[in-house]
Write an enzyme that holds these catalytic residues in place. Sequence first.
Site, mmCIF file in Angstrom:
data_model
loop_
_atom_site.group_PDB
_atom_site.id
_atom_site.type_symbol
_atom_site.label_atom_id
_atom_site.label_comp_id
_atom_site.label_asym_id
_atom_site.label_seq_id
_atom_site.Cartn_x
_atom_site.Cartn_y
_atom_site.Cartn_z
ATOM 1 N N ILE A 101 -4.517 2.788 19.324
ATOM 2 C CA ILE A 101 -5.558 3.600 18.410
ATOM 3 C C ILE A 101 -5.640 5.090 18.743
ATOM 4 C CG2 ILE A 101 -7.969 3.679 18.100
ATOM 5 C CD1 ILE A 101 -8.111 0.835 18.184
ATOM 6 N N ASP A 121 -5.895 0.914 32.663
ATOM 7 C CA ASP A 121 -5.897 1.453 33.981
ATOM 8 C C ASP A 121 -4.799 0.643 34.713
ATOM 9 O OD1 ASP A 121 -7.998 3.089 33.538
ATOM 10 O OD2 ASP A 121 -9.517 1.441 34.254
#
EC number: 2.7.1.167
Length: 479
Positions: free
Chosen positions: A200, A267
């Site tokens: 995205i 992460d």
Amino acid sequence: MIDDFRFGRITVIGDLLLDQYISGGVSRISPEAPVPVVLHDGLRCVPGGAANVAVNAAALGAQVHLVGLVGEDDSAARLKETLKLWPTIETDGIVSSPDWTTITKTRVVSGRQQIVRIDVEKLTPLSETLQQRLVEEACRAIAVSDVLVCSDYAKGVLTDEVLRAIIAAGREKGIPVIVDPKRHTFEAYAGATLVTPNRIEAQQASGLPARTDGEVLKVAETLSGQFGGNVLVTRSEDGMTLWQHDAKPLHVASRKSEVFDVSGAGDTVVATVAAVLSAGQTLETAVVIATAAAALSVSKFGTATVSREELSRELLQEMPETGALVPVEQAARIVESWHRHGAKVVFTNGCFDLVHPGHVSLLQAAAREGDRLVVALNTDRSVSRLKGPTRPVQKEEARARVIGALRSVDLVVLFDEDTPLEVIRTLKPDILVKGADYTEDQVVGADVVKSYGGKVVLVDLVEGQSTTRLVRGMQSAPS
């Protein structure tokens, strides 16, 4: 694979978050409003944002210098307390300011279902003094680090000025600079080695669709034009795509896993890439390992870490037992992994119907030519076409099991064609071995292997050893 890595030092700078999880059971609907009533039974606090990158890198065994900004509030105290659980994370670089509110995301959950999320954040522009303090702390850490990670959650810590200064410091030190982005375009990351948007984020920053492999490569090339470095697009169930200036694109398929929560998966990816690079490995190797780490991360609930032991077990699942029979497609991935780790791969082929000392000698000699040996076996149909309707004596599964049990053999594949040419083209071995009863120009695939710098080796055969002779002997023996 990663058990032998010696992870280095990583500087992580970015937006520090505190993730909180209020858990409890739900057994009724509130009489006050159509909402569930949660009976509180626990509160869990974990590092989020750049702090989650730090703990993921530490979980793999890296030394981490964490730099960021927190307020002088209860959330900051909780965040620092959670970081104390990770002794390999240096937190002296965390700057505290009464003008800043520690960003906190509180999720109310029942079972593994998130009911609501409550965010606390009051974003205010950073003063020049605070920016300078962050840069000073980052530069102090970069001076002793092997990799720099900029974790940008677009919460205000990584200003244009801070980014310019720390990326320049990383480049001056000569270390990889990785950015996990949240900006609408990537010009502010100029000078970074690698930027790691998800699908995205990549679409938004490029203005282009990113559905197919081809579209993702176009998007990555466009994004690279904005900041000048390499791009790793994480694509959820479609895996990851690495685009580099000086190398071929790399598409890594996702690993099958049950998805419970995608919180913090990005992460985990950037932390794993940074940790593997700090160990002196290639970017391609880092991406492959990060794909495995991501699969583990999304299988856990909430913001989570992946340990070195978990990741090692996950990676071993892709690698079959020595001598295993695998499909050619899987063998290609395994050989590619061996190549990335510098192994020389040897290939030989045959029917290997009744294994005799001549076969064993050939395979031992082949194994000595390199680091890994792949043996391609003719299928039963292929053997019958070549040897006649009475062959093979042993079925392909039995032949594969016997060959795979030999200490010199690392991998076994089957091919149904008359020759192994397509298998050779797919696996791209470094060395092609056949018996000395061939000449080099008679060896199928010799031209293919030599075309990319490989070589052909002809090994001496054991005299008087032949499966055909054994079969004839059995047929003529008195019953």
